[in-house]
Scaffold this motif. Structure first.
Motif, short mmCIF file in Angstrom:
data_model
loop_
_atom_site.label_atom_id
_atom_site.label_comp_id
_atom_site.label_asym_id
_atom_site.label_seq_id
_atom_site.Cartn_x
_atom_site.Cartn_y
_atom_site.Cartn_z
N GLY A 1 18.16 77.69 33.36
CA GLY A 1 18.29 77.63 32.28
C GLY A 1 17.25 77.38 31.25
O GLY A 1 17.07 77.50 30.27
N PHE A 2 16.33 76.24 31.09
CA PHE A 2 15.68 75.81 30.67
C PHE A 2 14.19 76.41 30.35
O PHE A 2 13.92 76.82 30.99
N PHE A 3 13.28 76.84 29.10
CA PHE A 3 12.59 76.84 28.70
C PHE A 3 11.16 76.35 27.93
O PHE A 3 11.40 76.11 27.64
N ARG A 4 10.03 76.33 28.92
CA ARG A 4 9.19 75.83 28.41
C ARG A 4 8.01 76.37 27.64
O ARG A 4 7.88 77.32 28.69
N GLN A 5 7.65 75.54 26.42
CA GLN A 5 6.77 77.06 25.96
C GLN A 5 5.40 76.14 24.90
O GLN A 5 5.54 74.80 24.93
N TYR A 6 4.27 76.53 25.79
CA TYR A 6 3.09 76.15 25.16
C TYR A 6 1.95 77.68 24.01
O TYR A 6 2.28 78.50 24.53
N PRO A 7 1.90 76.99 23.15
CA PRO A 7 1.03 75.25 22.45
C PRO A 7 2.88 75.06 22.01
O PRO A 7 3.97 76.30 21.87
N GLY A 8 3.62 73.86 21.69
CA GLY A 8 4.19 73.55 21.02
C GLY A 8 4.68 74.10 19.69
O GLY A 8 3.55 74.03 19.07
N VAL A 9 5.59 73.99 19.23
CA VAL A 9 6.70 75.49 18.24
C VAL A 9 7.31 74.73 17.92
O VAL A 9 8.80 74.70 19.21
N LYS A 10 8.19 75.11 16.87
CA LYS A 10 9.85 74.24 15.97
C LYS A 10 9.74 76.14 15.76
O LYS A 10 9.47 77.36 15.97
N TRP A 11 10.85 76.13 17.16
CA TRP A 11 12.16 77.08 17.16
C TRP A 11 12.84 77.18 16.08
O TRP A 11 13.44 76.10 15.03
N HIS A 12 13.60 78.18 15.42
CA HIS A 12 14.92 78.72 13.54
C HIS A 12 15.31 79.86 14.22
O HIS A 12 15.12 80.45 15.12
N PRO A 13 16.33 78.84 14.18
CA PRO A 13 17.67 80.01 14.21
C PRO A 13 17.99 81.22 13.09
O PRO A 13 17.10 81.21 12.22
N ASP A 14 17.96 82.38 13.58
CA ASP A 14 18.34 83.09 12.78
C ASP A 14 19.44 83.15 11.68
O ASP A 14 19.96 81.76 11.57
N GLU A 15 20.02 84.06 11.43
CA GLU A 15 20.59 84.16 9.99
C GLU A 15 22.33 83.64 10.56
O GLU A 15 23.00 83.19 9.14
#
Length: 946
Positions: A118-132
């Motif tokens: 289930g985990f997801f590794r993403q490059y380049p590193g970026v901050k994820w933000h929640p929805d409303e």
């Protein structure tokens, strides 16, 4: 280009399998990592480490880290779970490969690794933000790139128990189970849904005995009415002829039905069976597990809503076994979709499966490499294609991968974009190909040419361009895509090779009012860190100023830009003199002069003081149609190209063509001239205040050739209404300011009807989709169908009714967008519009060398009762009853799918599979289940064998 992306993923696959092979699982592992949702959230929060982020133009100014990747964990998974921590720990080795890939190919987009955990590794590193709602609703295992790489294309039939015991929580869990199964189906998959109680029912009777393609539109509509377990389908399909499976959703089975399977499925066992036992009761678990084990499937029990997604996903592990044993690491390219998690961009992904070499029959995870879809992906420049030229691509399903018209939806006069593009068929954007010749050839991977007359709707569907297009198409090796290049007849086949020295061009590019097209790539600034901050103009100047340029630029395009800059440089001095000589522009009505060339070079000259400008919108438009973009020239540029070319002779214009463009703001007008002389395909124009233009018109109307200079009849007469309209029927000048900008048919309906009857104007209609029906209307229609068929319990019906009252969503219908265009050969028209016993006389004259017409109408007859001629879209052929659908026509469309090409790779089963790994156990069902299984497996009903 595509080969380089696939090679980058192959390097990641090799690195991941090596790293996992040497990793020893540690149940007590404690390890901190960069959690995408928690980084930079504060020192007191677990996993909230500090990650240095800097904006990157390559990633559309998102703040990223090019040295590290981040990890996202689904909300239903504990982010410190032992299995997750071990996976995150060994996959840290991928950071080095991510960085190396980006160094080799700086045009790469996002790179990522999706784990079966289930985990997801993403490059380049970026901050994820929640929805409303404060949530990050993302699970990589539901993404199409993961699903398509995990298993071969599949035909799936979902068989749902709706007997008396399936009520309350059981029904809710069944609904979520069906929805989760649909989430695992991709565009290459096909499916259908049946319910059984005392009888067997296809939930869509029209699809009796066939399968429907699992694109997002079909799945969305089914999920919308899933509360009643009664579904609506849009389009039928012919199946994949690959993996075949039955998903049985029930709360019990009284027997194993071996006689049915022995007759129809054994010994080949080509149809896998996946039972989902709903509820905590385990009395019938052994029977259901027996079905799974005897038919190469997998049994799971769903006790709570929290169990649904994890348990549904297990069937993908089973379907991936043949691919694992065959060691087939096929590169899978997805359809177009919107990457809405961190950047709302239209992208495609190439993905490959990753196998655990510790246990050969287990699929471990999937790698993906995301690529933004734009013309630069296909290495084409608009200046080589001509004014109306463009590039597009389609998939093996005939769906659009990229196209300038990518199914625009108009709502309240504005173009809106769908959240998902994978179901946009080529026939929806190339509508003039009535016989689908182009679509069929491209789906079949042919190479060839094709020509046709095209009516292209522009300006938010209000205007029309008539073109003759030549299409050139071929297959892109190593992908399921076909590429098309379009040249408008008479354009794009020849290119002018200009010659200008670097010194001359560099000097002329230094002027602050010179700009280059937004979205065009003149130089690749992504290859080196020191160049990533440069704009395209800065990059071109640096390239020209260095004796041995380190920047990689399109030399041909840069050379043509130099030539255009040198040839157009004298205009700068002329515009300056006009601005200084107030006698030539005493009223300040002419505000800006501008020029645009085929290379994207644009010059602007300010002719008044900045504070005197009525608007800056025209040349700095945010609307894609009014600006240079990656795939199209501006609309005013394209419209000007369709006028007769101007001829510049000394200081006077002879035989020029004037194009008047009125923006929505109605504060200014642009007058554009089109040249085909020394500098071909050039648009030169001025922006003037609309009030100034109108005053000039009324002044001209009062000037007559009589000896005393007086006019016997003029537009000042109260008995006359005078208008200036353009070739599409929009009002530029009227005595009543409120009518400016309106369509003439809304102002003078009776006169417009007469102009249409005489052929002075023609009406064209383009069929296309528009969001027009609210979801409550659709649900109410389906509720009525449920009531009539009596397939559902009152409790779920009440739930559906509550949903219908609480949510409003638009769904697509097919409509006709009307547009009107003048007949160029008609210079003057006179006539009388009959209205309720009286006549309204009028005369229409073309204003020489322009796209404008003077219309004079007598006001002595009241025609206000005549219904207006509007641009409102009208329903054409639609799917839903709430859109006035015709049932038989709708059914014909469902059963007549367009041609598609099945993927080349197929791994349905393997003799070395471990069929005993078929789930574990921790409700009564009536006999119709026996009939259901026989119905699905019998060769006489080609549901899974078509």
């Amino acid at each position: 280009m595509f080969h380089r992306k696939a090679e980058a993923v192959r390097r990641l696959v090799k690195a991941a399998e090596d790293a996992h092979l040497w990793h020893e699982e540690d149940p007590g592992l404690q390890f901190d990592y960069f959690n995408a949702a928690l980084v930079n959230e504060g020192k007191n929060l677990e996993l909230s480490q500090e990650l240095i982020l800097q904006p990157s133009e390559h990633f559309h100014n998102l703040a990223v880290n090019f040295s590290l990747s981040v990890v996202q964990v689904p909300t239903n998974t504990y982010n410190k779970d032992s299995a997750v921590l071990n996976g995150v720990f060994w996959s840290e080795a991928l950071n080095k490969v991510f960085v190396d890939n980006f160094g080799r190919d700086p045009s790469l987009g996002w790179q990522y690794f999706g784990s079966a955990k289930g985990f997801f590794r993403q490059y380049p590193g970026v901050k994820w933000h929640p929805d409303e709602n404060g949530l990050i609703d993302f699970d990589c295992r539901n993404r199409k790139w993961y699903i398509q790489a995990a298993a071969s294309p599949k035909d799936v039939v979902v068989l749902v128990d709706v007997s008396g015991s399936m009520k309350g929580l059981h029904l809710t869990m069944a609904r979520h189970t069906v929805s989760s199964i649909l989430d695992t189906l991709g565009d290459d998959d096909f499916f259908n849904i049946l319910t059984y109680n005392h009888e067997i029912h296809y939930v869509e009777p029209c699809l009796n005995g066939t399968l429907v393609q699992a694109h997002k539109t079909n799945k969305d509509v089914m999920n919308a009415v899933n509360v009643s377990l009664h579904f609506q389908f849009h389009q039928s399909g012919r199946g994949t002829c690959c993996t075949q499976a039955v998903m049985l959703v029930t709360d019990g089975a009284t027997e194993t039905y071996d006689t049915v399977f022995e007759k129809f499925n054994w010994p080949q066992r080509k149809v896998r069976v996946f039972p989902y036992l709903i509820g905590r009761e385990a009395a019938f678990a052994d029977n259901l597990k027996r079905m799974a084990c005897a038919n190469k499937g997998y049994f799971t029990q769903i006790s709570t809503l929290a169990d649904v997604q994890e348990n549904v996903m297990k069937y993908l592990h089973v379907l991936s076994r043949p691919k694992v044993i065959d060691e087939e690491r096929d590169a899978v390219w997805t359809e177009a979709y919107v990457d809405s998690i961190v950047s709302a961009l239209l992208v495609t992904t190439v993905a490959m499966p990753v196998f655990s070499t510790k246990k050969e029959t287990v699929r471990m995870s999937t790698f993906g490499c995301c690529e933004q879809l734009c013309v630069s992906v296909f290495c084409w420049c608009l200046f080589q294609l001509g004014v109306h030229g463009y590039v597009f691509a389609v998939t093996n399903n005939g769906y659009v991968l990229t196209h300038p018209e990518l199914r625009p939806l108009f709502q309240n006069g504005k173009k809106s974009r769908k959240p998902d593009y994978s179901s946009v068929d080529l026939s929806e954007v190339e509508r003039d190909d009535k016989e689908h010749f182009l679509r069929t050839a491209m789906v079949n991977r042919s190479t060839g040419t094709f020509s046709m007359e095209v009516k292209q709707m522009v300006d938010k569907g209000k205007r029309l361009l008539s073109l003759h297009n030549d299409y050139y198409y071929t297959h892109i090796e190593g992908t399921p895509f076909s590429l098309g290049v379009v040249l408008s007849r008479g354009r794009g086949k020849y290119v002018l090779r200009g010659n200008a020295t670097r010194e001359e061009g560099l000097h002329d590019l230094e002027h602050p009012d010179v700009a280059l097209a937004r979205g065009w790539t003149y130089c690749d600034t992504s290859e080196s860190q020191e160049h990533r901050h440069l704009s395209q103009m800065e990059a071109v100047r640096l390239f020209l100023s260095e004796p041995q340029p380190r920047l990689k630029c399109d030399r041909e395009l840069v050379q043509e830009v130099l030539f255009d800059a040198v040839v157009t440089a004298p205009l700068e001095a002329y515009w300056t003199s006009v601005a200084l000589n107030k006698s030539q522009n005493s009223e300040g009505g002419v505000e800006i002069a501008f020029l645009a060339t085929r290379t994207g070079l644009r010059r602007t000259g300010l002719l008044v003081l900045p504070e005197q400008l009525s608007s800056r919108e025209f040349l700095a438009a945010d609307d894609e149609e009014d600006a240079f973009s990656a795939d199209r020239f501006p609309l005013w540029y394209r419209r000007a190209a369709e006028q007769l070319p101007a001829v510049l002779h000394y200081n006077e214009l002879e035989g020029f063509a004037l194009l008047a463009v009125v923006p929505a703001a109605l504060r200014h007008i642009a007058v554009v001239l089109w040249f085909c002389g020394l500098l071909p395909d050039t648009a030169l124009g001025i922006q003037m205040n609309l009030g100034f233009f109108q005053r000039k018109f009324w002044t001209a109307c009062r000037q007559c050739a009589a000896l005393d200079g007086k006019c016997s009849v003029s537009c000042d007469s109260p008995s006359l209404s005078c208008y200036v309209i353009d070739n599409n029927g929009f009002v530029l000048v009227s005595r009543h300011p409120s009518r400016t900008g309106l369509f003439f048919g809304e102002v003078e309906a009776a006169v417009m009807n007469q102009l249409l009857l005489t052929g002075s104007f023609k009406r064209w209609a383009s069929s296309g989709p528009v969001e027009c029906v609210s979801l409550p209307s659709l649900i109410k229609y389906r509720i009525q169908a449920v009531k009539e068929s009596r397939l559902i319990l009152d409790g779920s019906l009440a739930l559906a009714q509550r949903l219908a009252k609480s949510k409003t969503t638009l769904v697509p219908c097919d409509v006709e967008h009307p547009a009107f265009v003048s007949e160029c050969a008609v210079e003057e028209t006179t006539g009388t519009a009959e209205c309720d016993g009286c006549g309204r006389s009028f005369i229409v004259q073309r204003i020489p060398s322009s796209n404008l017409y003077l219309v004079v109408v007598e006001d002595q007859c009241d025609c206000s009762a005549t219904p207006p001629v509007t641009l409102e879209p009208t329903h054409a052929v639609v799917f839903f009853k709430s859109c006035k659908h015709n049932g038989s026509l709708r059914c014909d469309r469902l059963k007549s799918p367009n041609d598609r090409r099945r993927p080349d790779s197929c791994h349905p089963f393997h003799p070395e599979e471990d069929a005993l790994d078929c789930g574990s156990a921790l409700g009564l069902s009536p006999m119709p289940l026996l009939t259901s299984l026989a119905l699905l497996l019998a060769p006489a009903v080609p549901l899974l064998t078509s």
